[in-house]
Design an enzyme around this catalytic site. Structure first.
Site, PDB file in Angstrom:
ATOM      1  N   ASP A  13       5.903   7.117  -4.046  1.00 42.83           N
ATOM      2  CA  ASP A  13       5.596   6.320  -2.853  1.00 42.83           C
ATOM      3  C   ASP A  13       5.596   7.146  -1.570  1.00 42.83           C
ATOM      4  OD1 ASP A  13       5.521   4.171  -4.598  1.00 42.83           O
ATOM      5  OD2 ASP A  13       7.637   3.710  -4.278  1.00 42.83           O
ATOM      6  N   LYS A  16       0.668   9.085  -1.348  1.00 45.34           N
ATOM      7  CA  LYS A  16      -0.386   9.836  -2.046  1.00 45.34           C
ATOM      8  C   LYS A  16      -1.744   9.153  -1.901  1.00 45.34           C
ATOM      9  CE  LYS A  16       2.123   9.454  -5.803  1.00 45.34           C
ATOM     10  NZ  LYS A  16       3.410   8.976  -5.273  1.00 45.34           N
ATOM     11  N   GLY A  17      -1.727   7.810  -2.089  1.00 43.42           N
ATOM     12  CA  GLY A  17      -2.990   7.064  -2.014  1.00 43.42           C
ATOM     13  C   GLY A  17      -3.678   7.268  -0.679  1.00 43.42           C
ATOM     14  N   LYS A  18      -2.920   7.154   0.397  1.00 40.54           N
ATOM     15  CA  LYS A  18      -3.505   7.320   1.733  1.00 40.54           C
ATOM     16  C   LYS A  18      -4.140   8.703   1.880  1.00 40.54           C
ATOM     17  CE  LYS A  18      -2.694   8.328   6.452  1.00 40.54           C
ATOM     18  NZ  LYS A  18      -2.267   8.039   7.790  1.00 40.54           N
ATOM     19  N   GLY A  40       1.618   2.552  -7.648  1.00 40.40           N
ATOM     20  CA  GLY A  40       0.979   1.677  -6.659  1.00 40.40           C
ATOM     21  C   GLY A  40       0.595   2.547  -5.487  1.00 40.40           C
ATOM     22  N   HIS A  41      -0.682   2.807  -5.332  1.00 42.49           N
ATOM     23  CA  HIS A  41      -1.164   3.715  -4.288  1.00 42.49           C
ATOM     24  C   HIS A  41      -1.897   2.912  -3.219  1.00 42.49           C
ATOM     25  CE1 HIS A  41      -1.043   7.338  -7.285  1.00 42.49           C
ATOM     26  NE2 HIS A  41       0.127   6.784  -7.075  1.00 42.49           N
ATOM     27  N   GLN A 224       3.606   8.811  -9.260  1.00 34.42           N
ATOM     28  CA  GLN A 224       5.059   8.972  -9.194  1.00 34.42           C
ATOM     29  C   GLN A 224       5.399  10.192  -8.300  1.00 34.42           C
ATOM     30  OE1 GLN A 224       3.747   8.297 -12.696  1.00 34.42           O
ATOM     31  NE2 GLN A 224       3.817   6.304 -11.748  1.00 34.42           N
ATOM     32  N   THR A 239      10.328   8.753 -15.030  1.00 37.62           N
ATOM     33  CA  THR A 239       9.259   8.113 -15.784  1.00 37.62           C
ATOM     34  C   THR A 239       8.994   8.960 -17.037  1.00 37.62           C
ATOM     35  OG1 THR A 239       7.088   7.076 -15.624  1.00 37.62           O
ATOM     36  CG2 THR A 239       7.331   9.212 -14.504  1.00 37.62           C
ATOM     37  N   ARG A 303       9.756  -4.661  -5.296  1.00 38.20           N
ATOM     38  CA  ARG A 303      11.210  -4.477  -5.149  1.00 38.20           C
ATOM     39  C   ARG A 303      11.520  -3.685  -3.877  1.00 38.20           C
ATOM     40  NH1 ARG A 303      12.731  -1.479 -10.638  1.00 38.20           N
ATOM     41  NH2 ARG A 303      10.761  -0.473 -10.138  1.00 38.20           N
ATOM     42  N   SER A 412       1.347  12.485   9.082  1.00 40.17           N
ATOM     43  CA  SER A 412       0.819  11.115   9.109  1.00 40.17           C
ATOM     44  C   SER A 412       1.737  10.254   9.970  1.00 40.17           C
ATOM     45  CB  SER A 412       0.753  10.592   7.671  1.00 40.17           C
ATOM     46  OG  SER A 412       0.470   9.217   7.657  1.00 40.17           O
ATOM     47  N   GLY A 414       1.117   6.754  10.561  1.00 41.46           N
ATOM     48  CA  GLY A 414       0.843   5.334  10.345  1.00 41.46           C
ATOM     49  C   GLY A 414       0.059   5.185   9.057  1.00 41.46           C
TER      50      GLY A 414
END
Ligand code: GDP
Ligand code: IMO
Ligand code: MG
Length: 424
Positions: A13, A16-18, A40-41, A224, A239, A303, A412, A414
């Protein structure tokens, strides 16, 4: 043409997605190399927030091809939901999304086994996302797994029934096993399998090799984080895949000497979701402020994420394991308003002060040793150039860069694409 990697240096978290979304403009192919829908990205642009689980984070870019590599595990039911969620964006997915024949499938009974195994562990549970990740990778290494390529063969049904029967037998060993309504799960699973068949299912390692020969630029996207790696993470609270750089080689078929840049991404503080040791975790108001300002809730499970100060002992370890060539620091904006920012630079342990990550991070004698740095009051979220950073924020970045001996190339401030500042 060599391949660049982007991966998380903490417990996931990191953002990475951004960053993959931001960097996609410079690449032809974005390839996920491990993990599954436990990830969840999150991407944000033009007022839209989108969370991806299995699909690579380059999917919103107009030209890049996105590949789900052989190291990934796919739940067809979740995959279908993700694809359905992309409908409003009008993306030509049959051209832009490719799937490796060698990626493994998460069966409904893998999810049931994950839930049963976690319930049986009681307090010692891993805090798994309950997506069936552990049991699926166990079947892969146990040589029992079913791969995406199998759904194209006549023996597919037989293989499915045989593995399902094996799992149902295993489930009888768990008295706590709750009935997860297998029929309902199976319905969604088979609908997902039918959808998967409509995509280009390919020999992805050959595709990658030929793309390299053609001079295509490839970015491998990790899921992850390094501290959740099956070998180097805080075992057993990890994981079940190789989340570190080596995972991109096995998860895509990229040769080690073909890896060029390794982008290591970290938050300006630290978070963890699920169980396991976290030496710099905060249980006070500071931790609560980080969670609130940073909206620290799991993108997959919702969570609350545990929050704490940045841990340079762990970060240096992750940088070394991955051979990170550049760093990206996320969420500095969340720390605005803290009078003092603490940075963990060593651990006090029963064996003395340590600068390297101990074998057992659950050792209760471990205490972080902090260096205090002055904080900043200013809101960073509207800043677009490095020169406008508050002096103490610049000093914070400089301190980290000196300690980590690796350049921080992106800061980054934001969640939006535009809130990304390239340095130097
Ligand atoms: P990933 O799993 O590494 O892709 O990260 P997640 O998407 O699970 O979690 C990162 C969260 O932080 C998401 O909600 C992002 O929208 C958000 N985010 C990313 N970068 C920044 C940032 O610089 N500042 C703030 N405030 N939020 C960010
Ligand atoms: P992204 O890619 C944060 C954690 C779970 C649990 C442990 C094992 O979004 O960074 P698993 O379901 O894999 O068996 O769970 O790993 N975990 C993550 N934490 N981000 C993730 O992915 C995670 N994927 C798994 O919370 O502690
Ligand atoms: Mg995430």
């Amino acid at each position: 043409m060599a391949v660049d990697l982007l991966l998380g240096l903490q417990w996931g978290d990191e953002g990475k997605g951004k960053i993959v979304d931001v960097l996609t403009a410079s690449y032809d192919i974005i390839a996920r190399f491990q993990g599954g829908p436990n990830a969840g990205h999150t991407l944000e642009f033009e007022g839209i927030k989108h969370v991806l689980h299995t699909i690579p984070s380059g999917i919103f870019h107009p030209t890049a091809v996105n590949l789900i590599g052989n190291g990934v595990v796919i739940d067809p039911a979740i995959f279908k939901k993700e694809i359905d969620g992309l409908t409003p964006f009008d993306i030509d997915l049959t051209q832009k999304l490719l799937i490796s024949k060698k990626a493994h499938l998460i069966l409904p009974t893998h999810r049931m086994l994950d839930a049963a195994s976690e319930a049986a562990k009681g307090k010692a549970k891993i805090g798994s996302t309950l997506k069936g990740i552990g049991p699926t990778y166990m079947d892969k290494t146990g040589r029992n797994g079913i791969r995406v390529g199998d759904i194209l063969t006549p023996k597919w049904e037989e293989k499915y029934q045989s593995l399902k029967a094996k799992h149902l037998n295993m489930l009888t060993a768990y008295p706590e096993n709750k009935d997860m309504e297998l029929e309902v799960l199976e319905k969604a699973f088979f609908e997902g399998v039918a959808l998967l068949r409509s995509f280009q299912i390919i020999d992805s390692e050959h595709y990658i090799h030929s793309a390299q020969k053609q001079g295509k630029k490839i970015l491998a996207e990790g899921a992850q984080g390094s501290l959740l790696d099956i070998d180097f993470g805080t075992y057993p609270y990890v994981t079940s895949s190789t989340t570190t750089a080596a995972g991109a080689c096995t998860g895509l078929g990229v040769a080690p000497n073909q890896v060029k840049d390794v982008f290591g991404i970290f938050k300006a503080y630290a978070t963890r979701v699920g169980s396991g040791p976290f030496p710099t975790e905060l249980f006070d108001e500071d931790g609560k402020t980080m969670a609130k300002v940073g909206h620290e809730f799991g993108a997959t499970t919702g969570r609350p994420r545990r929050c704490g100060w940045i841990d340079l002992v762990a970060l240096k370890y992750a940088i070394a394991i991955n051979g990170a060539t550049q760093l990206m620091m996320m969420k500095g904006d969340v720390l605005s308003g803290f009078k003092t920012i603490k940075v963990c630079t060593a651990y006090k342990t029963a064996a003395g002060v340590q600068n390297h990550l101990p074998y057992d991070l659950t050792d209760p004698s471990i205490e972080p040793i902090y260096t205090d740095l002055p904080g900043w009051e200013e809101d960073l979220t509207g800043i677009t150039e490095e020169k406008d950073f508050p002096k103490t924020f610049k000093d914070y970045i400089q301190f980290l860069e000196n300690e980590l001996e690796t350049p921080i190339k992106i800061v980054s401030v934001g969640p939006d694409r535009k809130q990304t500042i390239f340095r130097g």
